[in-house]
Every structure is written in structure tokens, then in C-alpha cells.
Write a protein that holds these residues in place. Structure first.
Motif, mmCIF file in Angstrom:
data_model
loop_
_atom_site.group_PDB
_atom_site.id
_atom_site.type_symbol
_atom_site.label_atom_id
_atom_site.label_comp_id
_atom_site.label_asym_id
_atom_site.label_seq_id
_atom_site.Cartn_x
_atom_site.Cartn_y
_atom_site.Cartn_z
ATOM 1 N N TYR A 139 0.806 -1.331 -0.004
ATOM 2 C CA TYR A 139 0.020 -0.104 -0.039
ATOM 3 C C TYR A 139 0.870 1.034 -0.068
ATOM 4 O O TYR A 139 0.650 2.192 -0.775
ATOM 5 N N ALA A 140 1.834 1.432 0.863
ATOM 6 C CA ALA A 140 2.745 2.477 0.992
ATOM 7 C C ALA A 140 3.509 2.733 -0.196
ATOM 8 O O ALA A 140 3.753 3.891 -0.541
ATOM 9 N N SER A 141 4.013 1.628 -0.945
ATOM 10 C CA SER A 141 4.886 1.940 -1.914
ATOM 11 C C SER A 141 4.100 2.477 -3.151
ATOM 12 O O SER A 141 4.924 3.446 -3.649
ATOM 13 N N ILE A 142 2.975 2.601 -3.193
ATOM 14 C CA ILE A 142 1.888 3.401 -4.290
ATOM 15 C C ILE A 142 1.652 4.467 -3.587
ATOM 16 O O ILE A 142 1.858 5.733 -4.249
ATOM 17 N N TYR A 143 1.157 4.573 -2.574
ATOM 18 C CA TYR A 143 0.457 5.700 -2.011
ATOM 19 C C TYR A 143 1.465 6.818 -1.677
ATOM 20 O O TYR A 143 1.071 8.129 -1.902
ATOM 21 N N ILE A 144 2.845 6.470 -1.105
ATOM 22 C CA ILE A 144 3.549 7.675 -0.517
ATOM 23 C C ILE A 144 4.084 8.292 -1.965
ATOM 24 O O ILE A 144 4.156 9.612 -1.798
ATOM 25 N N ILE A 145 4.265 7.772 -3.163
ATOM 26 C CA ILE A 145 4.894 8.130 -4.230
ATOM 27 C C ILE A 145 3.669 9.180 -4.857
ATOM 28 O O ILE A 145 3.904 10.376 -5.233
ATOM 29 N N SER A 146 2.364 8.905 -4.478
ATOM 30 C CA SER A 146 1.368 9.731 -5.108
ATOM 31 C C SER A 146 1.265 10.994 -4.186
ATOM 32 O O SER A 146 0.487 11.906 -4.653
ATOM 33 N N CYS A 147 1.932 10.890 -2.993
ATOM 34 C CA CYS A 147 1.768 12.073 -1.974
ATOM 35 C C CYS A 147 2.401 13.418 -2.527
ATOM 36 O O CYS A 147 2.190 14.597 -2.141
ATOM 37 N N ILE A 148 3.134 13.323 -3.665
ATOM 38 C CA ILE A 148 3.777 14.475 -4.231
ATOM 39 C C ILE A 148 2.656 15.351 -4.642
ATOM 40 O O ILE A 148 2.529 16.731 -4.860
ATOM 41 N N PHE A 149 1.465 14.819 -5.153
ATOM 42 C CA PHE A 149 0.243 15.535 -5.894
ATOM 43 C C PHE A 149 -0.556 16.154 -4.748
ATOM 44 O O PHE A 149 -0.788 17.206 -4.765
ATOM 45 N N ASN A 150 -0.526 15.357 -3.524
ATOM 46 C CA ASN A 150 -1.063 15.701 -2.422
ATOM 47 C C ASN A 150 -0.467 16.863 -1.486
ATOM 48 O O ASN A 150 -0.988 17.834 -1.175
ATOM 49 N N VAL A 151 0.740 16.779 -1.700
ATOM 50 C CA VAL A 151 1.666 18.079 -1.065
ATOM 51 C C VAL A 151 1.299 19.308 -2.088
ATOM 52 O O VAL A 151 0.898 20.513 -1.404
ATOM 53 N N PHE A 152 1.225 19.224 -3.371
ATOM 54 C CA PHE A 152 0.828 20.160 -4.224
ATOM 55 C C PHE A 152 -0.772 20.950 -3.807
ATOM 56 O O PHE A 152 -0.905 21.862 -3.719
ATOM 57 N N ASN A 153 -1.594 19.718 -3.552
ATOM 58 C CA ASN A 153 -2.901 20.214 -3.518
ATOM 59 C C ASN A 153 -2.935 20.651 -2.000
ATOM 60 O O ASN A 153 -3.808 21.832 -1.976
ATOM 61 N N VAL A 186 -13.476 -0.408 -7.846
ATOM 62 C CA VAL A 186 -13.358 -1.168 -9.071
ATOM 63 C C VAL A 186 -11.936 -1.800 -8.966
ATOM 64 O O VAL A 186 -11.403 -2.949 -9.470
ATOM 65 N N PHE A 187 -11.076 -1.078 -8.516
ATOM 66 C CA PHE A 187 -9.713 -1.647 -8.242
ATOM 67 C C PHE A 187 -9.316 -2.701 -7.203
ATOM 68 O O PHE A 187 -8.725 -3.534 -7.280
ATOM 69 N N ILE A 188 -10.129 -2.525 -6.071
ATOM 70 C CA ILE A 188 -9.931 -3.638 -4.950
ATOM 71 C C ILE A 188 -10.598 -4.822 -5.208
ATOM 72 O O ILE A 188 -9.939 -5.799 -5.229
ATOM 73 N N TYR A 189 -11.962 -4.819 -5.792
ATOM 74 C CA TYR A 189 -12.478 -6.034 -6.056
ATOM 75 C C TYR A 189 -12.576 -6.362 -7.535
ATOM 76 O O TYR A 189 -12.434 -7.802 -7.983
ATOM 77 N N ILE A 190 -13.204 -5.551 -8.411
ATOM 78 C CA ILE A 190 -13.241 -5.982 -9.910
ATOM 79 C C ILE A 190 -11.827 -6.388 -10.591
ATOM 80 O O ILE A 190 -11.870 -7.540 -11.115
ATOM 81 N N LEU A 191 -11.051 -5.610 -10.163
ATOM 82 C CA LEU A 191 -9.579 -5.955 -10.828
ATOM 83 C C LEU A 191 -8.741 -6.526 -9.937
ATOM 84 O O LEU A 191 -7.725 -7.101 -10.239
ATOM 85 N N ASN A 192 -9.446 -6.903 -8.841
ATOM 86 C CA ASN A 192 -8.815 -7.937 -7.557
ATOM 87 C C ASN A 192 -7.338 -7.287 -7.286
ATOM 88 O O ASN A 192 -6.450 -8.423 -7.212
ATOM 89 N N MET A 193 -7.307 -6.275 -6.836
ATOM 90 C CA MET A 193 -5.830 -5.705 -6.653
ATOM 91 C C MET A 193 -5.695 -5.526 -5.268
ATOM 92 O O MET A 193 -4.766 -4.996 -4.894
ATOM 93 N N GLY A 194 -6.417 -5.586 -4.259
ATOM 94 C CA GLY A 194 -6.543 -5.511 -2.889
ATOM 95 C C GLY A 194 -6.250 -4.237 -2.261
ATOM 96 O O GLY A 194 -6.525 -3.291 -2.921
ATOM 97 N N VAL A 195 -5.272 -4.295 -1.521
ATOM 98 C CA VAL A 195 -4.679 -3.163 -0.997
ATOM 99 C C VAL A 195 -4.010 -2.073 -1.950
ATOM 100 O O VAL A 195 -4.210 -0.703 -1.847
ATOM 101 N N ALA A 196 -3.308 -2.639 -2.750
ATOM 102 C CA ALA A 196 -2.674 -1.931 -3.946
ATOM 103 C C ALA A 196 -3.727 -1.269 -4.772
ATOM 104 O O ALA A 196 -3.637 -0.062 -5.376
ATOM 105 N N GLY A 197 -4.987 -1.858 -5.054
ATOM 106 C CA GLY A 197 -5.999 -1.165 -5.619
ATOM 107 C C GLY A 197 -6.327 0.119 -4.988
ATOM 108 O O GLY A 197 -6.839 1.051 -5.487
ATOM 109 N N ALA A 198 -6.475 -0.014 -3.942
ATOM 110 C CA ALA A 198 -7.054 1.255 -2.928
ATOM 111 C C ALA A 198 -5.948 2.180 -3.216
ATOM 112 O O ALA A 198 -6.267 3.572 -3.205
ATOM 113 N N ALA A 199 -4.547 1.802 -2.980
ATOM 114 C CA ALA A 199 -3.570 3.252 -3.230
ATOM 115 C C ALA A 199 -3.550 3.592 -4.717
ATOM 116 O O ALA A 199 -3.483 4.914 -4.882
ATOM 117 N N ILE A 200 -3.733 2.971 -5.628
ATOM 118 C CA ILE A 200 -3.817 3.510 -7.108
ATOM 119 C C ILE A 200 -5.149 4.331 -7.315
ATOM 120 O O ILE A 200 -4.953 5.430 -7.716
#
Length: 457
Positions: A139-153, A186-200
Motif C-alpha cells: 500500500y505504502a509503495s504506491i500511496y507515498i509516491i502519489s503524495c507529491i500531488f497531495n503536497v501540491f494540493n 473497481v480496483f480492489i474487487y473488480i480488478l482484484n488488486m486488494g490494498v494496491a488497488g486502494a492506493a492506486i
């Protein structure tokens, strides 16, 4: 130009109830939807299992520290910007806005890179058990990288609010949050990506919010001009005067959550997950209060800069009344329906429900004090009183919280973990009363000096 004049009119002359509604309610609604997304995120991940729910609870404080960099420059500049607009210094305001935005992106990128490099030891420090760690890393590997957009926001959120464009902030927050709510299943269940889907899903929503702010800038709707040539390191000291206390608040919040996680480790993943759910539920209410207070801050800062003391006093009284009414209603809902609320975040994990229910109930009662405390901790920063604002802001999650979390569980076990935040809330409210009395004496003296100066001229 007419749009900019309307914003200045709102900050400086509109009736206080109208100004607070126009400035605070849009931001409050945006924060509310964003908080709902956090709960929905936890709801979907919680249905995957207790360890998965524990994973996002452990990662949460790390994300808050990274986002704190956006608050460092965003909130640090917003207080100064409102006072500059009150004085009519547009050129200096452009320098402050540009310096804050470009600095936050640069420092945020550096922090994210360091977080990724040292991710495993950081997660261990934040309370990840062996069973939680694999999900937390994913989860963190994806979520933390995306935080650059959150810092801007987050930076833009504060800058845009300082000029009275609260509807833009609401639009950015709500667009991203609603999209995230839709993408999660969609990402968690339909695409079956679990916690990675939540981060995406979270990453995509942050990017969309960034696009809303970029559109606002590129269409020249802002009062400020964001140009690299406006960058000025000489302004940093004024930004840091308010920004560093804000960053410290965020770090203390993250530390308090990590302390709760590490103290809960000995009782198992269910307790970590239960306390994590409580944190997100209470955060929904606190984010809504913060959203409303973000509308109050520029009004307070503008009024103080323009020496409109009667307007400032009315804004303080109205904000305390409205925020306290909200906190009482929200706190009662949490206390009365605690079991039903917590039950939504687990597949009948009875330990998680038991701990979460008891903790949420007592946190609901203490939350009733949150509005009063937050108005004054935010007011001190809005008026440029960095040291006093730093001390009061650090009380709830630091000065009052940390000694209690380190001592109470030793003598009271798991109950010590559940009661730490309510105890910190009560202590912080008592301290706020004394500081509020002192602040109002200072404002009365400033008003008297200003009126005397006018009479002499």
C-alpha cells in the motif's frame, strides 16, 4: 478583476455570518467529502481482512507527515498572505505565494524519495506487525509516491483559501474524493488488486485534484501570480514562523497515531485495526472543523491586518459558537451509535468491535471540546503569533498526549490506550481557556493603541 474585488469585499466588508458561510462552508464540505473517502477507503479495505485494515492504519501517519510539508508552506504562507491582502500589498503577496508553492514541491519530492528508501524500518517504527508488514509495504509503495500531488494540493488549498476562493478548494477536494470513492471498489474487487488497488485509486484522485488547481492557475482566476521569478528566500522566515508550528502539529499527530499503534501491538492486529478505524472516524469530524476554520482564518488575518478589531471579535465569537454546536452534535452521534459505526469496518472481528466501540464512545464525548480548542489554536497562527500558536497547537497531540500515552497504558493496560485522546482533549481545552483570556487582553490593548493613534492624527 471583478472576481478579485468580490473576494476582497468578502474578506473585508461582508457581514461575518455571510463571510463565514461563503468561506467556511465550501471548504468544510470539501473536507467532509475527503474525510468520507478516507472512511470508505477503510470500509473497503477492512472487508479484505484485519491485517489489511491494520496496514492502512499503520501507513496513515506516514502520509500525514509528507502532507505536513504542504501545510508547512501552504498554511505558513496563508496567514501571511491574508494579512498582506488586508494591507493591500499585492506585490509581496505574489512573492509569498510563488515561494510557498515551488518550495513545497521541491521539499516534498525529497521527503518522498527518503520515505521510499527507508520504507520498511519506518513502517516497523509506526507499528507494523509481521502479519501487517507485507500489506503495508504494498500500500505504502504506491500511496507515498502519489503524495507529491497531495503536497501540491494541500499547499494550493491554503493559498487559494487565503484569497477567498473557497469554492475552488471545495471543487478540488470533492472532485478527487468522489472519484476515489468510485474507483475503490473497481480496483480492489473488480480488478482484484486488494490494498494496491486502494492506493492506486487514491493516486488517481490526487492527480485529478491537482488538475483542478492547475486549471485555476492557468486560467488566471487567482489573485496571485505564480512565477519562478517571484521566488524569494527572504520571505522564508515569515512563512516558517507559522509553517513550522503547523508542520510540528502534523508530525505530532503522526507520532500520536504511531504511539497508539505500537502500544496496541502487544494486543494484536484487531486492536490496531480498531484504533485505526476510530482515528479515521474522529478525523472525519475534525477535518470538517478544520475546513470551516480555514474559512475563518483569512477573515481573521485580513481583519487584523486592516485593524478592523470589531470585525475580528465578531468572527471569533461566531466561529466558536458554530464549531461547538457541530462538535457537540457529531460527538453525540459517535457516542450513541459507536457499536454500529465500528461494525461497518470488519467482518465480525469481535475484538476489533469491542475495542473500537469503547474507544469511539469516549472520544465522542471529548470531541465536543474540539471546536473551541481549534478556533483559538488557528486564530493565533492567523494573527501571526507563531510561538503561542505553536504551543497551543502542540497541546492536543503532543504536550498533553505523549506523556499520557507513555505512562497510562503501563498502569491501565488497553484502557490506557483508549482513554489517552479524551484525557489530552480535556487538558488542551483547559489550557486554551487561559490562553484565550490572555489573547483577548492583547487585542483590546492593540485596539486601544490604534484608536489613540487615529485621534492623535
Amino acid at each position: 478583476m471583478n472576481n478579485r474585488n468580490n473576494k476582497m469585499e468578502l474578506l473585508g466588508n461582508a457581514p461575518i455570518p455571510k463571510a463565514l458561510m461563503a468561506m467556511g462552508i465550501p471548504t468544510m464540505l470539501g473536507m467532509m467529502v475527503n474525510a468520507i473517502y478516507n472512511l470508505v477507503d477503510a470500509y473497503f479495505v477492512g472487508s479484505l481482512g484485519t491485517s489489511q485494515m491494520g496496514a492502512i492504519s499503520v501507513v496513515y501517519p506516514l502520509g500525514q507527515v509528507v502532507v505536513g510539508l504542504g501545510l508547512l508552506f501552504g498554511n505558513g504562507s496563508a496567514s501571511y498572505l491574508s494579512r498582506l491582502l488586508g494591507k493591500g500589498d499585492k506585490e509581496k503577496a505574489n512573492q509569498v505565494a510563488s515561494t510557498a508553492l515551488y518550495s513545497s514541491i521541491t521539499v516534498g519530492a525529497i521527503m518522498i524519495i527518503l520515505s521510499i528508501i527507508f520504507l520498511r524500518p519506518i513502517l516497523k517504527f509506526l507499528g507494523a506487525t509481521d502479519s501487517i508488514m507485507p500489506y503495508a509495504i504494498t500500500y505504502a509503495s504506491i500511496y507515498i509516491i502519489s503524495c507529491i500531488f497531495n503536497v501540491f494540493n494541500v499547499t494550493m488549498n491554503n493559498i487559494v483559501t487565503s484569497e477567498g476562493a473557497a469554492k475552488t478548494t471545495m471543487c478540488a477536494l470533492m472532485t478527487g474524493a468522489i472519484l476515489n470513492i468510485g474507483l475503490d471498489p473497481v480496483f480492489i474487487y473488480i480488478l482484484n488488486m486488494g490494498v494496491a488497488g486502494a492506493a492506486i485509486a487514491t493516486a488517481i484522485s490526487q492527480i485529478v485534484s491537482t488538475l483542478v488547481y492547475l486549471t485555476f492557475i492557468l486560467r488566471k482566476k487567482s489573485t496571485y501570480h505564480f512565477r519562478i521569478r517571484n521566488f524569494s528566500k527572504d520571505i522564508m522566515s515569515e512563512i516558517f514562523k507559522i509553517g513550522i508550528p503547523t508542520l510540528v502539529f502534523q508530525i505530532l499527530t503522526s507520532l500520536s497515531i504511531s504511539f497508539v499503534n505500537t502500544k496496541s501491538m502487544v494486543y494484536g492486529d484487531s486492536v490496531i485495526a480498531g484504533m485505526g478505524a476510530v482515528t479515521r472516524i474522529v478525523s472525519m469530524g475534525s477535518l470538517m472543523v478544520f475546513g470551516f476554520i480555514k474559512g475563518f482564518q483569512p477573515i481573521a488575518g485580513y481583519s487584523y491586518g486592516a485593524k478592523k478589531f470589531y470585525r475580528l471579535q465578531e468572527a471569533i465569537k461566531t466561529s466558536i459558537l458554530w464549531s461547538t454546536i457541530f462538535c457537540v452534535i457529531y460527538g453525540l452521534i459517535l457516542a450513541i451509535f459507536s457499536k454500529g459505526i465500528i461494525s461497518q469496518f470488519t467482518k465480525m472481528d469481535l475484538d476489533m468491535i469491542r475495542v473500537g466501540t469503547q474507544s469511539l464512545r469516549i472520544n465522542g464525548f471529548s470531541f465536543m471540546l474540539f471546536g473551541f480548542y481549534t478556533v483559538y489554536s488557528s486564530l493565533l497562527l492567523a494573527l501571526g503569533k507563531g510561538l503561542a500558536g505553536f504551543f497551543l497547537g502542540a497541546c492536543r497531540q503532543g504536550i498533553c498526549f505523549i506523556p499520557v500515552i507513555l505512562i497510562l497504558p503501563v498502569f491501565w493496560g488497553i484502557n490506557g490506550i483508549m482513554y489517552v485522546q479524551p484525557i489530552a482533549d480535556v487538558l488542551s481545552a483547559v489550557i486554551t481557556i487561559f490562553m484565550a483570556v490572555h489573547l483577548h487582553k492583547e487585542l483590546a490593548l492593540s485596539k486601544q493603541k490604534f484608536l489613540s493613534g487615529q485621534q492623535n492624527t
